[in-house]
Design a protein around this motif. Structure first.
Motif, PDB file in Angstrom:
ATOM      1  N   LYS A 402       0.838  -1.206   0.000  1.00  0.00           N
ATOM      2  CA  LYS A 402       0.000   0.000   0.000  1.00  0.00           C
ATOM      3  C   LYS A 402       0.874   1.258   0.000  1.00  0.00           C
ATOM      4  O   LYS A 402       0.548   2.251  -0.675  1.00  0.00           O
ATOM      5  CB  LYS A 402      -0.930  -0.004   1.206  1.00  0.00           C
ATOM      6  CG  LYS A 402      -0.205  -0.013   2.550  1.00  0.00           C
ATOM      7  CD  LYS A 402      -1.174  -0.015   3.718  1.00  0.00           C
ATOM      8  CE  LYS A 402      -0.418  -0.004   5.043  1.00  0.00           C
ATOM      9  NZ  LYS A 402      -1.331  -0.037   6.207  1.00  0.00           N
ATOM     10  N   TYR A 406       0.989   4.081  -2.908  1.00  0.00           N
ATOM     11  CA  TYR A 406       0.775   5.490  -2.575  1.00  0.00           C
ATOM     12  C   TYR A 406       1.935   6.347  -3.068  1.00  0.00           C
ATOM     13  O   TYR A 406       1.728   7.449  -3.606  1.00  0.00           O
ATOM     14  CB  TYR A 406       0.594   5.625  -1.070  1.00  0.00           C
ATOM     15  CG  TYR A 406       0.489   7.049  -0.578  1.00  0.00           C
ATOM     16  CD1 TYR A 406      -0.268   7.996  -1.257  1.00  0.00           C
ATOM     17  CD2 TYR A 406       1.161   7.455   0.583  1.00  0.00           C
ATOM     18  CE1 TYR A 406      -0.364   9.300  -0.808  1.00  0.00           C
ATOM     19  CE2 TYR A 406       1.072   8.760   1.041  1.00  0.00           C
ATOM     20  CZ  TYR A 406       0.311   9.675   0.333  1.00  0.00           C
ATOM     21  OH  TYR A 406       0.227  10.972   0.771  1.00  0.00           O
ATOM     22  N   ALA A 441      -4.008   2.465   0.394  1.00  0.00           N
ATOM     23  CA  ALA A 441      -3.132   3.524  -0.134  1.00  0.00           C
ATOM     24  C   ALA A 441      -3.871   4.854  -0.187  1.00  0.00           C
ATOM     25  O   ALA A 441      -3.308   5.912   0.157  1.00  0.00           O
ATOM     26  CB  ALA A 441      -2.626   3.131  -1.521  1.00  0.00           C
ATOM     27  N   ALA A 445      -3.332   8.605   1.767  1.00  0.00           N
ATOM     28  CA  ALA A 445      -3.436   9.928   1.159  1.00  0.00           C
ATOM     29  C   ALA A 445      -4.445  10.799   1.899  1.00  0.00           C
ATOM     30  O   ALA A 445      -4.209  11.995   2.126  1.00  0.00           O
ATOM     31  CB  ALA A 445      -3.823   9.785  -0.312  1.00  0.00           C
TER      32      ALA A 445
END
Length: 669
Positions: A402, A406, A441, A445
């Protein structure tokens, strides 16, 4: 509604607690950076000691590695019933006799090659002359040689001096004559023995150290554990076993690989007519212990001899073809078959380690570079202070899937993100990839955006890259759609096994609309959910969060929809979700309206979830991809909307009724 407000208060308290945890984590990170300074200083001091005391540590390192290599043989002899002394002495004697014989044969072959070198001079000169003549019609090589020769002549020519009067000739100096007397036999013997004392003493020291280490292996292990890891016996024991297994397996398997390469090489060179074919095969066995550089050196010497031994070019071509075939077989057949030769090092780390140990200990360090670096990686894996060694030298991924996704989305590189996703999709389905990698991911953010570390432009860039990733995976989604029927039949044949987390219901005849909650990142999650529903056979569509605004929500086409799903990453959306859910339920009373609040961990319990559903008047609320698909494709009926009847003013309802009656009377008249 009061319970939901308390829930919001709990969220605020949790947010404050999270800020305190972030501050604590930052302080811990600063303390960790300060604690790394002594580790770096100790590492630099260790490198300096290893460099200046290499005469002491080099034999010790060789002895330790030989102990790792011979320990499995001693253990097998002990299990058979052989006494410890016989097993140790016999194993060490056999190993060093073999190494001595190996060295004697190499020395004899090298001496023979040195004696035959003058016989190859004519062939080398002729081939160089041929290359020089056939270089080009204008003889570029010859002209360049003439220019260089003329320039060097002009540079070396002395400048003329104008003498005013002739000088007298210098006086003749007496010629010095030195008388050499023949050496005595003792001095001759001394000149022969002195160069051999160092290697012989080192060899003897290595033999003695190996014998004692094999005799007292368990005792040395216990002392090492007591010295460095008495407080954590499990971790220290695991580190020692890991280091011994890795190094011993590497040395043994690499020896087998090298022998399966060197023997066919010697036979092939002998059939081709290359002189001293046994020497080149034995050197290949030794030099292939040196990563990357060793095979090149092992091939360069026979190729040069093939160039010098025959007047034509066919021998050189056949020799090069032999090396190419053996390298392909060794790299693609033998090494994959002998999987134990893997070391856990990255290719770049092997090259850097070879350069470092060659600088530190010379050619011997180059040969020992890989085993020694394996020991360092094991040290970094089990000792927290040296974790940076495993990060720098190991071949294991240092970022979670993940985090890697990202990072690629943040860098605006959807192509590499697609490549990584395709690699993971060889082992898992698309729905599992979205649920365990892609959605987490996007949660990273969202957390960065919430704490101000991610700007709006960066969030938009991530959303754009993620949408490109989803479009690139459309073909894989189509392939999985065709595999659903086969997968369902296979799962039915499993009998009474537990239901798979991603064993999803079919969506034939269902129509679902997925809508992003409040940001572009939410829109991406809605697209992922819609694609997953489409794989299940449903008529799935997705819309952005802009359609939920007051001026746009009426334009939504909700006729015939079985479910409307709001996809949300941020918990703050729950404060306004109730009004959105009511509007959607009024517009589509026959559709089930629910919310997906994406959470990787820390999901609310059943009681809290039921309270949220009741306060929002939603039909369902879930936190993962599998549950979202099941609820969206469920056959349950939507719950009725409980409309509130607020008290606007006393007598308002009666006055409104009388006014309606008057209006109806006027219309009748």
């Amino acid at each position: 509604m009061l319970k939901f407000s308390r829930g919001i208060d709990r969220d605020r308290a949790a947010t404050a607690g999270g800020l305190q945890q972030i501050a604590f984590a930052r302080g811990a990170a600063a303390a960790a950076q300060q604690s790394r300074l002594p580790t770096l200083v100790a590492t630099a001091a260790t490198v300096a000691v290893l460099y200046f005391a290499r005469d002491v540590f080099l034999p010790l390192a060789i002895a330790i590695l030989l102990t790792f290599a011979l320990a499995p043989l001693v253990s097998r002899l002990r299990r058979v019933g052989c006494p410890r002394s016989v097993a140790v002495i016999g194993t060490v004697t056999t190993a060093f006799l073999f190494l001595s014989a190996f060295g004697v044969v190499i020395a004899m072959q090298v001496s023979e090659v040195a004696q035959n070198l003058p016989t190859y001079q004519y062939n080398i000169v002729e081939k160089v002359r041929t290359l020089k003549e056939t270089g080009s019609e204008s003889q570029i090589l010859e002209r360049i040689g003439r220019v260089i020769e003329r320039i060097s002549t002009e540079i070396s020519r002395p400048e003329p001096e104008m003498l005013a009067s002739p000088e007298p000739a210098p006086e003749a100096k007496p010629l010095l004559v030195e008388i050499f007397s023949p050496q005595r036999p003792v001095e001759t013997l001394k000149n022969i023995i002195n160069p051999l004392l160092g290697p012989l003493a080192t060899t003897g020291l290595v033999i003695v150290v190996v014998i004692f280490m094999l005799f007292e292996r368990e005792e040395l292990r216990d002392r090492f554990i007591r010295l460095v890891g008495y407080g954590d016996l499990h971790r220290t024991t695991e580190a020692l076993q890991d280091a011994g297994a890795r190094v011993g397996r590497y040395l043994l398997m690499q020896l087998v690989v090298n022998i399966t390469y060197g023997i066919p090489l010697a036979i092939g060179l002998s059939l081709l007519g290359i002189p001293n074919a046994v020497l080149w095969g034995m050197l290949a066995i030794v030099l292939r212990f040196v990563p990357y550089i060793g095979p090149v050196i092992a091939a360069a010497l026979p190729l040069f001899l093939a160039f010098a031994a025959a007047p034509g070019w066919s021998l050189l071509v056949w020799t090069a073809a032999l090396f190419i075939v053996l390298e392909l077989l060794s790299n693609n057949v033998v090494e994959p078959w002998l999987y134990g030769s893997r070391t856990g090092l990255s290719p770049l780390a092997i090259i850097v380690a070879a350069i470092f140990w060659a600088w530190l200990w010379g050619p011997v360090g180059l040969v020992l570079s890989t085993p020694l670096t394996v020991c360092l990686v094991v040290l970094g894996r089990h000792v927290p202070q040296f974790e940076f060694l495993e990060i720098l030298l190991g071949n294991e991924p240092v970022l979670d899937p993940k985090e890697r996704l990202y990072q690629r989305l943040l860098a605006g590189d959807p192509d590499e993100a697609t490549d990584n996703a395709e690699d993971m999709l060889e082992e898992k389905y698309l729905v599992e990839f979205y649920d365990t990698v892609a959605i987490p991911a996007l949660l990273l953010a969202e957390r960065d955006r919430a704490r101000g570390a991610l700007t709006n432009a960066q969030a938009a860039q991530i959303a754009q890259s993620a949408n490109t990733l989803i479009a690139n995976l459309e073909e894989i989604a189509g392939e999985e759609e065709g595999e659903e029927e086969t997968g369902a039949e296979a799962q039915e044949s499993d009998g009474d096994d537990d239901a798979d987390e991603y064993d999803l219901p079919p969506g034939d005849g269902k129509s679902v609309l997925c809508v992003g909650g409040r940001s572009g990142l939410d829109d991406v999650t809605a697209s992922m959910l819609a694609q997953t529903l489409w794989i299940q056979g449903a008529d799935a569509a997705h819309a952005g969060h802009e359609v939920l605004k007051a001026g746009n929500i009426k334009a939504l086409k909700l006729e015939g929809r079985n479910a409307v799903v709001l996809s949300v990453l941020d918990r703050d959306f729950m404060r306004h979700a109730k009004f959105t859910v009511r509007r959607l339920k009024r517009m589509a009373p026959a559709a089930r309206v629910g919310i997906v609040l994406w959470q990787e961990d820390g999901r609310p319990g059943t009681a809290e979830r039921d309270q949220l559903i009741e306060s929002l008047q939603a039909d369902f609320m879930v936190f993962g991809m599998g549950d979202a698909v099941r609820e969206a494709l469920s056959d349950e009926l939507p719950r009725s909307l409980k409309l509130a009847h607020p008290k606007i003013a006393p007598g308002y309802a009666m006055r409104r009724s009388k006014r309606a009656d008057r209006e109806s009377t006027v219309k009748a008249d």
